[in-house]
Structures are given as structure tokens and as C-alpha cells.
Write a protein that holds these residues in place. Sequence first.
Motif, PDB file in Angstrom:
ATOM      1  N   UNK A   1      -6.509   3.358  10.959  1.00 50.66           N
ATOM      2  CA  UNK A   1      -6.023   3.008   9.622  1.00 50.66           C
ATOM      3  C   UNK A   1      -4.944   1.928   9.706  1.00 50.66           C
ATOM      4  N   UNK A   2      -4.413   1.555   8.559  1.00 51.73           N
ATOM      5  CA  UNK A   2      -3.388   0.518   8.518  1.00 51.73           C
ATOM      6  C   UNK A   2      -2.137   0.934   9.286  1.00 51.73           C
ATOM      7  N   UNK A   3      -1.701   2.194   9.094  1.00 52.96           N
ATOM      8  CA  UNK A   3      -0.483   2.678   9.747  1.00 52.96           C
ATOM      9  C   UNK A   3      -0.633   2.642  11.274  1.00 52.96           C
ATOM     10  N   UNK A   4      -1.786   3.095  11.774  1.00 53.29           N
ATOM     11  CA  UNK A   4      -1.998   3.101  13.222  1.00 53.29           C
ATOM     12  C   UNK A   4      -1.964   1.681  13.780  1.00 53.29           C
ATOM     13  N   UNK A   5      -2.600   0.745  13.107  1.00 55.40           N
ATOM     14  CA  UNK A   5      -2.594  -0.645  13.582  1.00 55.40           C
ATOM     15  C   UNK A   5      -1.183  -1.202  13.643  1.00 55.40           C
ATOM     16  N   UNK A   6      -0.369  -0.871  12.656  1.00 55.39           N
ATOM     17  CA  UNK A   6       1.018  -1.327  12.641  1.00 55.39           C
ATOM     18  C   UNK A   6       1.771  -0.763  13.846  1.00 55.39           C
TER      19      UNK A   6
ATOM     20  N   UNK B   1       0.817  -1.206   0.000  1.00 54.62           N
ATOM     21  CA  UNK B   1       0.000   0.000   0.000  1.00 54.62           C
ATOM     22  C   UNK B   1       0.854   1.260   0.000  1.00 54.62           C
ATOM     23  N   UNK B   2       0.321   2.297  -0.632  1.00 52.80           N
ATOM     24  CA  UNK B   2       1.002   3.596  -0.662  1.00 52.80           C
ATOM     25  C   UNK B   2       0.853   4.273   0.702  1.00 52.80           C
ATOM     26  N   UNK B   3       1.644   5.300   0.929  1.00 52.26           N
ATOM     27  CA  UNK B   3       1.554   6.056   2.181  1.00 52.26           C
ATOM     28  C   UNK B   3       0.151   6.626   2.353  1.00 52.26           C
ATOM     29  N   UNK B   4      -0.426   7.128   1.280  1.00 41.20           N
ATOM     30  CA  UNK B   4      -1.781   7.674   1.339  1.00 41.20           C
ATOM     31  C   UNK B   4      -2.778   6.598   1.784  1.00 41.20           C
ATOM     32  N   UNK B   5      -2.657   5.399   1.223  1.00 42.77           N
ATOM     33  CA  UNK B   5      -3.554   4.304   1.590  1.00 42.77           C
ATOM     34  C   UNK B   5      -3.331   3.867   3.044  1.00 42.77           C
ATOM     35  N   UNK B   6      -2.074   3.847   3.480  1.00 42.53           N
ATOM     36  CA  UNK B   6      -1.760   3.445   4.854  1.00 42.53           C
ATOM     37  C   UNK B   6      -2.370   4.406   5.871  1.00 42.53           C
ATOM     38  N   UNK B   7      -2.501   5.673   5.481  1.00 42.41           N
ATOM     39  CA  UNK B   7      -3.037   6.691   6.374  1.00 42.41           C
ATOM     40  C   UNK B   7      -4.542   6.908   6.246  1.00 42.41           C
ATOM     41  N   UNK B   8      -5.163   6.293   5.260  1.00 44.10           N
ATOM     42  CA  UNK B   8      -6.602   6.508   5.030  1.00 44.10           C
ATOM     43  C   UNK B   8      -7.432   5.791   6.088  1.00 44.10           C
ATOM     44  N   UNK B   9      -8.360   6.536   6.661  1.00 42.87           N
ATOM     45  CA  UNK B   9      -9.319   5.951   7.609  1.00 42.87           C
ATOM     46  C   UNK B   9     -10.639   5.804   6.856  1.00 42.87           C
ATOM     47  N   UNK B  10     -10.993   4.580   6.481  1.00 41.04           N
ATOM     48  CA  UNK B  10     -12.240   4.392   5.741  1.00 41.04           C
ATOM     49  C   UNK B  10     -13.459   4.787   6.567  1.00 41.04           C
ATOM     50  N   UNK B  11     -14.506   5.181   5.898  1.00 39.28           N
ATOM     51  CA  UNK B  11     -15.753   5.548   6.570  1.00 39.28           C
ATOM     52  C   UNK B  11     -16.206   4.371   7.438  1.00 39.28           C
ATOM     53  N   UNK B  12     -16.582   4.692   8.665  1.00 34.61           N
ATOM     54  CA  UNK B  12     -17.048   3.666   9.587  1.00 34.61           C
ATOM     55  C   UNK B  12     -15.948   3.059  10.445  1.00 34.61           C
ATOM     56  N   UNK B  13     -14.699   3.441  10.193  1.00 33.85           N
ATOM     57  CA  UNK B  13     -13.565   2.927  10.964  1.00 33.85           C
ATOM     58  C   UNK B  13     -12.994   4.047  11.822  1.00 33.85           C
TER      59      UNK B  13
ATOM     60  N   UNK C   1      -5.463   8.082  15.355  1.00 30.83           N
ATOM     61  CA  UNK C   1      -4.473   8.152  14.281  1.00 30.83           C
ATOM     62  C   UNK C   1      -4.188   9.590  13.837  1.00 30.83           C
ATOM     63  N   UNK C   2      -2.916   9.860  13.646  1.00 30.70           N
ATOM     64  CA  UNK C   2      -2.464  11.102  13.021  1.00 30.70           C
ATOM     65  C   UNK C   2      -1.632  10.688  11.820  1.00 30.70           C
ATOM     66  N   UNK C   3      -1.358  11.606  10.927  1.00 26.91           N
ATOM     67  CA  UNK C   3      -0.607  11.265   9.714  1.00 26.91           C
ATOM     68  C   UNK C   3       0.739  10.632  10.076  1.00 26.91           C
ATOM     69  N   UNK C   4       1.002   9.504   9.467  1.00 27.48           N
ATOM     70  CA  UNK C   4       2.264   8.803   9.638  1.00 27.48           C
ATOM     71  C   UNK C   4       3.097   9.059   8.396  1.00 27.48           C
ATOM     72  N   UNK C   5       4.355   9.432   8.568  1.00 26.00           N
ATOM     73  CA  UNK C   5       5.233   9.727   7.434  1.00 26.00           C
ATOM     74  C   UNK C   5       5.828   8.442   6.874  1.00 26.00           C
ATOM     75  N   UNK C   6       6.381   8.539   5.673  1.00 28.17           N
ATOM     76  CA  UNK C   6       7.050   7.382   5.076  1.00 28.17           C
ATOM     77  C   UNK C   6       8.230   6.947   5.940  1.00 28.17           C
ATOM     78  N   UNK C   7       8.929   7.918   6.507  1.00 28.08           N
ATOM     79  CA  UNK C   7      10.065   7.606   7.389  1.00 28.08           C
ATOM     80  C   UNK C   7       9.594   6.800   8.604  1.00 28.08           C
ATOM     81  N   UNK C   8       8.460   7.188   9.168  1.00 29.28           N
ATOM     82  CA  UNK C   8       7.911   6.452  10.309  1.00 29.28           C
ATOM     83  C   UNK C   8       7.487   5.041   9.906  1.00 29.28           C
TER      84      UNK C   8
END
Length: 150
Positions: free
Chosen positions: A37-42, A22-34, A77-84
Amino acid sequence: MEATFKIWETSRKIYLKIIDNYSLEQLNKIPEGFSNNLAWNLGHIIVSQQGLVYRLSGLPMNISSEMMEKYKNGSKPTATTQEEIEELKVLLFSLLEKTKEDYTNGKFASYNEYTTGTGFHLANIKDAMEFNNYHEGIHLGFIMNIRKFI
């Protein structure tokens, strides 16, 4: 404990395989009803393991206090950078190896008993490591669900 570590390693490999797709944008996306995101779970599985295993054993955690705050239970969740993301990917396995080494070397000599928010009573390091696998399995399920909507 060999099986516990084997399950943990397998779970972490699955996390990495998913995250890498997944792209960084996808990792940070919080889908409706959630609520996350993926980054926060990681990040959350990493900080939870450190808290459950190290902090409750009275040992220093192997993550920054900033990381702990960002991904701890109850955080948003807050925005996670690629470095993070790259740091989290490294920590998936470096902390697994460190925990194995510390366990083998007897560093987990004491444990502060703890009852989780879901009612699991953790009396010792073995309980904590087994619960950690259960916890990571729950979050893997969340990730599998979230990825259907990004």
C-alpha cells in the motif's frame, strides 16, 4: 553529488504531496492485485535508504530496528498508525538533511560492496546514493499506480 541530492529532494517532495492527499484508511488500503500500500511504500523507501547508505557504510542507521523490520525488503504491510505516518513524513526530509551533512563531513569513508536483488553492483557511496534515487523512482511509480485504485 549535488544533482543526486537535488533529485532525491525533488522525489521526496513528490512523495509528501501524494501522501498528504490521502486518509489513513486509504494509505493502508491494499488494492486487489497489489501486494502493498501507500504507507508501506513510504516506509520502505526510508528504511532502504538507511540500509543502502548507512548500514553498508558500516555506520549506525538513523531509524529504529522496529521500523527497519516493518518496512524492509520482503516485509508484508501491516496497519500503519497516523503517528507512524507523521514520523515517516518527518523522516523524509530529516534523513535527507542528515545524509547531506554526513556526506559533506566525510562520514562515508568506507563502503561494503553490495549487489542488489535486481543485479546492480554498488561499489561505493556514490553508487549507493544514485541507486537509491533509482529505487525511489520505482516505488514512486508503484505509488502512482496504487493511488488509482484507492
